[in-house]
Design an enzyme around this catalytic site. Structure first.
Site, short mmCIF file in Angstrom:
data_model
loop_
_atom_site.label_atom_id
_atom_site.label_comp_id
_atom_site.label_asym_id
_atom_site.label_seq_id
_atom_site.Cartn_x
_atom_site.Cartn_y
_atom_site.Cartn_z
CE1 TYR A 76 -4.09 -1.91 0.27
CE2 TYR A 76 -2.77 -3.31 1.70
CZ TYR A 76 -3.89 -3.11 0.93
OH TYR A 76 -4.83 -4.09 0.83
CG ASN A 110 -10.54 -2.37 -8.28
OD1 ASN A 110 -11.16 -1.96 -9.26
ND2 ASN A 110 -9.61 -3.29 -8.37
CB CYS A 147 -7.39 -4.39 -5.90
SG CYS A 147 -8.81 -5.45 -6.14
CG HIS A 148 -5.24 -9.99 -7.47
ND1 HIS A 148 -5.87 -9.35 -8.54
CD2 HIS A 148 -4.23 -10.70 -8.00
CE1 HIS A 148 -5.27 -9.71 -9.66
NE2 HIS A 148 -4.26 -10.52 -9.37
#
Length: 167
Positions: free
Chosen positions: A92, A115, A123-124
């Site tokens: 992040y 998302n 996003c994974h």
């Protein structure tokens, strides 16, 4: 008019939504958004085909028009996610730095959580600074499975390239 169609995948049933020009969202359940027709369009078929190729390890990059709805900051984060290479992860904090605010790791996490086009906007591939898996709309087991698919196929690509170089 927006259209949705549901497809069975190795991670469960996924609904894909399009607005006639681009993919706008996906969901994990048969949660029917309001004002959307159940209609399998050419674009939805193409999106499903690319997802199935991804799950089989045959697709590393999606080639679809995307139109996720979100704030300016969310859009920056989602665009940054698209830059994470297949088989790799970022923290992040890495994404916060990439969008120009190193102190915004928490806000990046919130944008990641919102998302609307998971997997395609990867996003994974975002993990905690300590390397641990944290948060995923489909659950950590799904995130782990997606990362395992990519890791396995990424390592296969590296092994093939190494073999080719040695010849």
């Amino acid at each position: 008019m927006n259209n949705i169609f549901y497809y069975e995948t190795i991670i469960g049933k996924i609904g894909i939504v399009e607005n006639g020009m681009a993919i706008t969202q996906m969901n994990f359940a048969e949660k029917m958004p309001k004002g959307i027709n159940i209609n399998e369009t050419v674009l939805l078929k193409r999106a499903n085909m690319q997802l199935q190729e991804y799950f089989c390890g045959k697709r590393k990059i999606f080639d679809l028009p995307l139109a996720p709805s979100g704030t300016e900051f969310q859009q920056k984060v989602w665009n940054s996610l698209l830059e994470i290479p297949y088989g790799k992860t970022k923290s992040y904090k890495d994404i916060a730095k990439n969008v120009g605010n190193i102190k915004a790791a928490r806000a990046v996490g919130m944008a990641n959580n919102k998302n609307p086009i998971f997997i395609i906007i990867p996003c994974h591939r975002v993990i905690g600074a300590n390397g641990k898996l944290v948060g995923y709309a489909g659950g950590l087991s799904v995130k782990e499975k997606l990362l395992a698919i990519e890791k396995q196929n990424y390592e296969s690509i590296i092994a093939i390239r190494s073999y080719q170089v040695k010849m």
